[in-house]
Motif scaffolding. Sequence first.
Motif, PDB file in Angstrom:
ATOM      1  N   LYS A  10      29.280  51.690  22.694  1.00  0.00           N
ATOM      2  CA  LYS A  10      29.640  50.406  23.283  1.00  0.00           C
ATOM      3  C   LYS A  10      30.234  49.475  22.239  1.00  0.00           C
ATOM      4  N   PRO A  37      30.212  46.571  19.953  1.00  0.00           N
ATOM      5  CA  PRO A  37      29.128  45.746  19.401  1.00  0.00           C
ATOM      6  C   PRO A  37      29.528  44.271  19.364  1.00  0.00           C
ATOM      7  N   PRO A  38      28.564  43.365  19.449  1.00  0.00           N
ATOM      8  CA  PRO A  38      28.880  41.930  19.459  1.00  0.00           C
ATOM      9  C   PRO A  38      29.141  41.378  18.059  1.00  0.00           C
ATOM     10  N   GLY A  39      29.769  40.182  18.020  1.00  0.00           N
ATOM     11  CA  GLY A  39      29.879  39.413  16.789  1.00  0.00           C
ATOM     12  C   GLY A  39      30.804  39.978  15.741  1.00  0.00           C
ATOM     13  N   TYR A  55      37.745  42.391  16.666  1.00  0.00           N
ATOM     14  CA  TYR A  55      38.108  43.548  17.476  1.00  0.00           C
ATOM     15  C   TYR A  55      39.628  43.759  17.462  1.00  0.00           C
ATOM     16  N   ARG A  77      37.981  37.862  18.577  1.00  0.00           N
ATOM     17  CA  ARG A  77      36.545  37.871  18.316  1.00  0.00           C
ATOM     18  C   ARG A  77      35.746  37.772  19.613  1.00  0.00           C
ATOM     19  N   ASP A  78      36.439  37.847  20.722  1.00  0.00           N
ATOM     20  CA  ASP A  78      35.819  37.734  22.031  1.00  0.00           C
ATOM     21  C   ASP A  78      35.554  39.131  22.585  1.00  0.00           C
ATOM     22  N   PRO A  79      34.285  39.536  22.727  1.00  0.00           N
ATOM     23  CA  PRO A  79      33.988  40.875  23.255  1.00  0.00           C
ATOM     24  C   PRO A  79      34.579  41.112  24.642  1.00  0.00           C
ATOM     25  N   GLU A  86      36.922  44.215  25.675  1.00  0.00           N
ATOM     26  CA  GLU A  86      36.674  45.091  26.821  1.00  0.00           C
ATOM     27  C   GLU A  86      37.932  45.228  27.676  1.00  0.00           C
TER      28      GLU A  86
END
Length: 355
Positions: free
Chosen positions: A19, A21-23, A26, A157-159, A163
């Motif tokens: 998946k 990962p956060p933070g 990307y 930086r926004d998951p 996505e």
Amino acid sequence: MDLPVMPPVKPMLAKAVAKIPPGMQYEAKWDGFRAIVFRDGDEVVIGSRTGKPLTRYFPELVTAVRENLPPRCVIDGEIVVAYDGRLDFDRLGDRIHPADSRVRLLAERTPASLVAFDILAVGDDSLLSLPQSDRRTVLEAALSAAGPPVHLAPVTRDPAVAEEWFERYEGAGLDGVVAKPLGLPYRPDTRVMYKIKHERTADCVVAGYRLHRSGPVVGSLLLGLYDAGGVLQHVGVCSAFSERRRAELAEELEPLRVDVAGHPWAAWAHAEAHETARLPGTPSRWSGKKDRSWVALRPQRVCEVAYDHMEGDRFRHTTRFRRWRPDRAPESCTYAQLEEVVRYDLTEVLSAGGR
């Protein structure tokens, strides 16, 4: 050439995770040749993932580097070839040719682009110890005036955006998302980033195998799918078995061994046969003098494999064995089962890097 970071340098790598990962920072995962580009004035060296030079194969990028990158810098990126609005790895692979005349011709017919996503040095300064977020700021400034065929890789930086990229960009030939910790220094040849790739499954006919270098055991299974005309086409391999499992497979598949003369892929050793059918042992500049022979099996067993995406009519990467499918008839294993990805214009992806 006299730079604060000198060739050869092996690039920083990523390890697979399930998946996003956060933070983190990307980026899209590009499907091309990873390259570290060194420029010191007119001197340009393009190094491959292994450290070997790619410079002679991409003369158009040497020119583009001189025109678009800072006079003294080291850039990490991906060499890609676009065709019909998406990345085309087969055409990119054709660029690795021993004849200079052919290299020059292909540079005009299928020109490559450089997608830059990291910077290791600029001017007299090494940036290896800077955190990822700071290197990105320097990279954006260094490429602020760059134009095609040099592109700045889009980041977020926004998951949620990551996505969305994961779902949409595959249609342009990209194969996932890379996540980079914001405080990460550049660590060559180390898996400290994260990659999230698409995974699908397909039921394939097992029509042969190659021996493992350790002995008379299975190294990889040769996979086939039936095309619309009922012809069994070689679509890829499945490997990465344990030592014990390789021996078990050799024993398990022994009753299916046949002489290759009566096999659907009997013509594999003849170069001309590869022009009209997909067969194992396809001639390749990558394989060199590697033994491409294989053990023929009656195409009676079916296995389920996991794969990330297709490149034309074959699996782009080595697949992963999931299970045997005794409930499936080999003839039912066709291309029709494969998921068709919605196309997405590559130019939309590349243009996002400047925003």
